[in-house]
Motif scaffolding. Structure first.
Motif, PDB file in Angstrom:
ATOM      1  N   VAL A 122       0.872  -1.170   0.000  1.00  0.00           N
ATOM      2  CA  VAL A 122       0.000   0.000   0.000  1.00  0.00           C
ATOM      3  C   VAL A 122       0.913   1.224   0.000  1.00  0.00           C
ATOM      4  O   VAL A 122       1.841   1.317   0.799  1.00  0.00           O
ATOM      5  N   ASP A 123       0.678   2.140  -0.925  1.00  0.00           N
ATOM      6  CA  ASP A 123       1.483   3.363  -1.025  1.00  0.00           C
ATOM      7  C   ASP A 123       1.060   4.390   0.025  1.00  0.00           C
ATOM      8  O   ASP A 123      -0.043   4.320   0.577  1.00  0.00           O
ATOM      9  N   LEU A 124       1.942   5.365   0.256  1.00  0.00           N
ATOM     10  CA  LEU A 124       1.613   6.474   1.149  1.00  0.00           C
ATOM     11  C   LEU A 124       0.333   7.165   0.685  1.00  0.00           C
ATOM     12  O   LEU A 124       0.108   7.326  -0.522  1.00  0.00           O
ATOM     13  N   HIS A 125      -0.494   7.551   1.614  1.00  0.00           N
ATOM     14  CA  HIS A 125      -1.741   8.298   1.359  1.00  0.00           C
ATOM     15  C   HIS A 125      -2.750   7.484   0.547  1.00  0.00           C
ATOM     16  O   HIS A 125      -3.614   8.055  -0.121  1.00  0.00           O
ATOM     17  N   GLU A 126      -2.669   6.160   0.596  1.00  0.00           N
ATOM     18  CA  GLU A 126      -3.546   5.287  -0.182  1.00  0.00           C
ATOM     19  C   GLU A 126      -4.237   4.326   0.780  1.00  0.00           C
ATOM     20  O   GLU A 126      -3.602   3.792   1.696  1.00  0.00           O
ATOM     21  N   ASN A 127      -5.542   4.089   0.595  1.00  0.00           N
ATOM     22  CA  ASN A 127      -6.190   3.078   1.413  1.00  0.00           C
ATOM     23  C   ASN A 127      -6.011   1.707   0.743  1.00  0.00           C
ATOM     24  O   ASN A 127      -5.559   1.613  -0.400  1.00  0.00           O
ATOM     25  N   ALA A 128      -6.347   0.646   1.466  1.00  0.00           N
ATOM     26  CA  ALA A 128      -6.095  -0.706   0.968  1.00  0.00           C
ATOM     27  C   ALA A 128      -6.899  -1.019  -0.292  1.00  0.00           C
ATOM     28  O   ALA A 128      -6.394  -1.682  -1.205  1.00  0.00           O
ATOM     29  N   GLU A 129      -8.129  -0.540  -0.372  1.00  0.00           N
ATOM     30  CA  GLU A 129      -8.947  -0.809  -1.560  1.00  0.00           C
ATOM     31  C   GLU A 129      -8.365  -0.128  -2.798  1.00  0.00           C
ATOM     32  O   GLU A 129      -8.345  -0.713  -3.883  1.00  0.00           O
ATOM     33  N   THR A 130      -7.874   1.082  -2.637  1.00  0.00           N
ATOM     34  CA  THR A 130      -7.231   1.781  -3.749  1.00  0.00           C
ATOM     35  C   THR A 130      -5.960   1.054  -4.166  1.00  0.00           C
ATOM     36  O   THR A 130      -5.670   0.911  -5.360  1.00  0.00           O
ATOM     37  N   ALA A 131      -5.205   0.560  -3.191  1.00  0.00           N
ATOM     38  CA  ALA A 131      -3.991  -0.212  -3.492  1.00  0.00           C
ATOM     39  C   ALA A 131      -4.347  -1.480  -4.262  1.00  0.00           C
ATOM     40  O   ALA A 131      -3.657  -1.848  -5.227  1.00  0.00           O
ATOM     41  N   ALA A 132      -5.420  -2.157  -3.869  1.00  0.00           N
ATOM     42  CA  ALA A 132      -5.847  -3.369  -4.575  1.00  0.00           C
ATOM     43  C   ALA A 132      -6.183  -3.039  -6.032  1.00  0.00           C
ATOM     44  O   ALA A 132      -5.733  -3.731  -6.956  1.00  0.00           O
ATOM     45  N   ARG A 133      -6.930  -1.973  -6.246  1.00  0.00           N
ATOM     46  CA  ARG A 133      -7.287  -1.581  -7.617  1.00  0.00           C
ATOM     47  C   ARG A 133      -6.039  -1.227  -8.433  1.00  0.00           C
ATOM     48  O   ARG A 133      -5.904  -1.638  -9.590  1.00  0.00           O
ATOM     49  N   ARG A 134      -5.119  -0.482  -7.830  1.00  0.00           N
ATOM     50  CA  ARG A 134      -3.897  -0.086  -8.533  1.00  0.00           C
ATOM     51  C   ARG A 134      -3.030  -1.290  -8.861  1.00  0.00           C
ATOM     52  O   ARG A 134      -2.552  -1.449  -9.989  1.00  0.00           O
ATOM     53  N   GLU A 135      -2.798  -2.158  -7.884  1.00  0.00           N
ATOM     54  CA  GLU A 135      -1.942  -3.323  -8.091  1.00  0.00           C
ATOM     55  C   GLU A 135      -2.522  -4.275  -9.139  1.00  0.00           C
ATOM     56  O   GLU A 135      -1.794  -4.800  -9.983  1.00  0.00           O
ATOM     57  N   VAL A 136      -3.827  -4.497  -9.097  1.00  0.00           N
ATOM     58  CA  VAL A 136      -4.462  -5.364 -10.101  1.00  0.00           C
ATOM     59  C   VAL A 136      -4.288  -4.759 -11.493  1.00  0.00           C
ATOM     60  O   VAL A 136      -3.942  -5.451 -12.453  1.00  0.00           O
ATOM     61  N   LYS A 137      -4.485  -3.462 -11.609  1.00  0.00           N
ATOM     62  CA  LYS A 137      -4.310  -2.777 -12.900  1.00  0.00           C
ATOM     63  C   LYS A 137      -2.858  -2.901 -13.382  1.00  0.00           C
ATOM     64  O   LYS A 137      -2.612  -3.207 -14.553  1.00  0.00           O
ATOM     65  N   GLU A 138      -1.888  -2.666 -12.482  1.00  0.00           N
ATOM     66  CA  GLU A 138      -0.477  -2.727 -12.861  1.00  0.00           C
ATOM     67  C   GLU A 138      -0.055  -4.130 -13.299  1.00  0.00           C
ATOM     68  O   GLU A 138       0.711  -4.286 -14.242  1.00  0.00           O
ATOM     69  N   GLU A 139      -0.543  -5.156 -12.602  1.00  0.00           N
ATOM     70  CA  GLU A 139      -0.072  -6.515 -12.855  1.00  0.00           C
ATOM     71  C   GLU A 139      -0.882  -7.274 -13.894  1.00  0.00           C
ATOM     72  O   GLU A 139      -0.375  -8.237 -14.470  1.00  0.00           O
TER      73      GLU A 139
END
Length: 173
Positions: free
Chosen positions: A76-93
């Motif tokens: 999880v990045d700074l200033h990011e909640n876990a759900e946003t991190a999940a969406r970002r990581e899924v998109k990236e990978e």
């Protein structure tokens, strides 16, 4: 067992070389008195399902556990909640945009990174997408793997907490 901050020799506040063990999870500067508590980093791991009920997994492109199965996810990045991190990581990978994201459970973990043990709390989510048709491996993923839930085998996953998470997920069926 070595102290989780054994590689930290200098106080991050005053720079003194007198940063010593305070307790099992903290170091204290003998000069300025600053105490640093080593708390876990947050990470996400995502079980991604399509409308058919299939699961999308990835094969790890990098160490640790290169070549083994994994769940899309990451820190999880700074200033990011876990759900946003999940969406970002899924998109990236995978290149996919998830349409639903539901928290399942968490597990403690130690993630070896460049000779340093990063203590994490891995937050597991079940995410839904319409289709896997546009999925493509990216970022830390070498390959996309699609399985039905009954084909999941924890021993195919290389990271300890992911194996445990897969076992828990299978047990929920």
């Amino acid at each position: 067992m070595k102290h989780p901050l054994d590689k930290f020799e200098y106080c991050p506040v005053c720079g003194a070389a007198s940063f010593v063990s305070h307790n099992e999870k903290a170091k204290k500067c003998a000069i300025c008195g600053f105490v640093y508590y080593f708390n876990p980093s947050a990470a996400v791991a995502c079980f991604i399902r399509n409308r058919k009920g299939e699961l999308l997994l990835v094969r790890r492109a990098k160490e640790p556990a290169r070549g083994t199965l994994d769940l899309p996810g990451g820190f999880v990045d700074l200033h990011e909640n876990a759900e946003t991190a999940a969406r970002r990581e899924v998109k990236e990978e995978t290149g996919l945009a998830i349409i639903d994201c539901r928290y399942l459970f968490s597990l403690p973990n130690i993630y070896p990174y460049c000779g340093f043990d990063v203590h994490t709390v891995d937050l597991f989510f079940e995410c839904c997408v319409d289709s896997f048709d546009l999925a493509c491996a990216g970022d830390d993923a070498a390959e996309i793997v699609i399985l039905t839930p009954d084909k999941l085998k924890p021993e195919d996953f290389g990271l300890h907490s992911i194996k445990k998470g897969v076992k828990s997920y299978i047990a929920s069926f």
